[in-house]
Write an enzyme that holds these catalytic residues in place. Sequence first.
Site, PDB file in Angstrom:
ATOM      1  N   HIS A 188       0.876  -1.250   0.179  1.00 26.43           N
ATOM      2  CA  HIS A 188       0.042  -0.052   0.158  1.00 26.43           C
ATOM      3  C   HIS A 188       0.944   1.287   0.026  1.00 26.43           C
ATOM      4  O   HIS A 188       1.660   1.272   0.736  1.00 26.43           O
ATOM      5  CB  HIS A 188      -0.871   0.012   1.178  1.00 26.43           C
ATOM      6  N   GLU A 191       1.624   3.972   2.984  1.00 25.05           N
ATOM      7  CA  GLU A 191       1.884   3.669   4.329  1.00 25.05           C
ATOM      8  C   GLU A 191       3.566   3.531   4.556  1.00 25.05           C
ATOM      9  O   GLU A 191       4.160   2.488   4.778  1.00 25.05           O
ATOM     10  CB  GLU A 191       1.341   1.981   4.586  1.00 25.05           C
ATOM     11  N   ARG A 246      -3.325   4.923  -2.339  1.00 22.33           N
ATOM     12  CA  ARG A 246      -3.072   3.576  -1.673  1.00 22.33           C
ATOM     13  C   ARG A 246      -2.736   2.432  -2.467  1.00 22.33           C
ATOM     14  O   ARG A 246      -1.990   1.472  -2.232  1.00 22.33           O
ATOM     15  CB  ARG A 246      -4.370   3.200  -0.986  1.00 22.33           C
ATOM     16  N   HIS A 312       2.422  -3.573   6.924  1.00 25.31           N
ATOM     17  CA  HIS A 312       1.625  -2.085   6.448  1.00 25.31           C
ATOM     18  C   HIS A 312       1.607  -1.439   7.665  1.00 25.31           C
ATOM     19  O   HIS A 312       2.120  -1.505   8.833  1.00 25.31           O
ATOM     20  CB  HIS A 312       0.044  -2.782   6.458  1.00 25.31           C
ATOM     21  N   GLU A 387       0.584  -4.376  11.124  1.00 23.97           N
ATOM     22  CA  GLU A 387       0.011  -2.778  10.944  1.00 23.97           C
ATOM     23  C   GLU A 387       1.191  -2.076  11.946  1.00 23.97           C
ATOM     24  O   GLU A 387       0.909  -2.470  13.304  1.00 23.97           O
ATOM     25  CB  GLU A 387      -1.207  -2.675  11.207  1.00 23.97           C
TER      26      GLU A 387
HETATM   27  O1  0X9 Z   1      -6.811  -3.808   4.322  1.00 25.00           O
HETATM   28  C1  0X9 Z   1      -5.859  -4.305   4.257  1.00 25.00           C
HETATM   29  O2  0X9 Z   1      -5.456  -4.695   3.240  1.00 25.00           O
HETATM   30  C2  0X9 Z   1      -4.801  -4.130   5.552  1.00 25.00           C
HETATM   31  N1  0X9 Z   1      -5.227  -3.061   6.339  1.00 25.00           N
HETATM   32  S1  0X9 Z   1      -4.687  -1.613   5.803  1.00 25.00           S
HETATM   33  O3  0X9 Z   1      -4.964  -0.341   6.429  1.00 25.00           O
HETATM   34  N2  0X9 Z   1      -2.891  -1.496   5.841  1.00 25.00           N
HETATM   35  O4  0X9 Z   1      -4.860  -1.696   4.318  1.00 25.00           O
HETATM   36  C3  0X9 Z   1      -5.029  -5.582   6.218  1.00 25.00           C
HETATM   37  C4  0X9 Z   1      -4.756  -6.694   5.589  1.00 25.00           C
HETATM   38  C5  0X9 Z   1      -5.197  -8.001   6.338  1.00 25.00           C
HETATM   39  N3  0X9 Z   1      -5.204  -9.033   5.482  1.00 25.00           N
HETATM   40  C6  0X9 Z   1      -5.960  -9.458   4.831  1.00 25.00           C
HETATM   41  N4  0X9 Z   1      -7.281  -8.972   4.987  1.00 25.00           N
HETATM   42  N5  0X9 Z   1      -5.986 -10.593   4.129  1.00 25.00           N
HETATM   43 ZN    ZN Z   2      -1.929  -1.687   3.971  1.00 27.90          ZN
END
Ligand code: 0X9
Ligand code: ZN
Length: 421
Positions: A188, A191, A246, A312, A387
């Site tokens: 992303h 980040e 993003r 992330h 995170e």
């Molecule tokens: O939404 C996401 O991709 C991640 N959070 S972020 O705020 N950095 O965008 C979390 C990813 C968790 N992994 C999966 N959902 N598979």
């Molecule tokens: Zn992310």
Amino acid sequence: RYEGKKMKLTVVMLLGVAALTSAIEYQRYKVVSVRPRTHEEVMIVEGLVNRWELDQWSSLKALGTPMDIMVSPRLTQRFLGVLRRRHIPFTIKINDVQALINTESAQYKTSQSMPHKFDHADYHRTDEVSNESDAFLIYSILKGAETDFPDLVTIYTAATTYEGRDIRVAKVSTGGSKPVIWIDCGIHAREWIAHATCQYILDQLTSGSNSDSEVSALLDSYDFHIMPVVNPDGYEYTWTSDRLWRKNRVPNTICHGVDCNRNFDSDFGGIGTSDNPCSDLYHGKSAFSEKESQVVRDSIKDLGVKMFVTIHSYSQLWMTPYGYTNDKPANYDEQYRVAGEAVVALEAVHGTRYQYGNIADVIYMAAGGSIDWAYDSAGVEYAFGLELRDTGSYGFLLPKEQIIPTGEETWAGIKAAVQAI
Ligand code: 0X9
Ligand code: ZN
């Protein structure tokens, strides 16, 4: 999604090079932290987010915990008005997003006058601006590690993006072929602390290889592959045009970009993804349609990855599979144990509190993510998503003073995880 954003023609002076860019500005945008306490309140807030296409910086983890939402000045009063009328608690976490972005870029410019290698006191671009300051670029830092540690570090280009940028990996190995610890950062774009943390980890692994017995023990048992910029097109775009971008930058019919962390073949197109190309959660045309997910798939295919770590920000979480279902993987208890060890070690460094556990419990459900794919399809026993800092005081705009402390605690967590397996 970015309704109301002001396009402005700005002359950007970066590294002494004048470039004409049309940058998106966030004057008087606010980040509001909303704490819905009931499902009905959640529905109200999510309704507003969808109707006004607001940028949700972080999502609800449980009732009564905060979700951070960015609101344009045009919608602020209406948004807060609804929250007040419905008695939904909120606080304003960031009063003027552009003011924070300006602080960040002002700091960046002044620090350019003191060049030194492996400068973790700052955020760096990938490979774009080549002049005498190029020691600051992430790919120059990788090259420098290879030059300084020729027997330990090999840099390879794993793929090229839609816009033609390299996606590079630093392989850190004392020789032979050992089980691999995979670490990737920056899938992303916005980040930034993720990209910086990958650089910090590479620095610790190389500089500690002879002097630090803990590091040399890790290198006796494992090879490390570090991909510090999975999404260089998106990352570059955050430097030149939209700090809060993003996705990657592939052109779709009307909007740009695919959320590369919705593009893996783990229940592709399922919950927490969008088929709208203008959404920040757009999953792309098909699983692995994007270079950035392909490169992760193809790089780890034959490596024998023992532990997969994808980094992330933000929210301070150590996540384990799954995100596409509430079910737990067969070795959940074991992954949970290792995550717990990691978090204890991480918290011991600066007292930063982390939560850990399966994605669906600690954050929200989302399909098509890389760690679910790594565990289900690539045969990786330990698949972690981190995170990093913070919990929303700065969100994606984490001040550069926090790069080193974040690196220190994250590296402590990863070391402890590797030692625990
Ligand atoms: O939404 C996401 O991709 C991640 N959070 S972020 O705020 N950095 O965008 C979390 C990813 C968790 N992994 C999966 N959902 N598979
Ligand atoms: Zn992310």
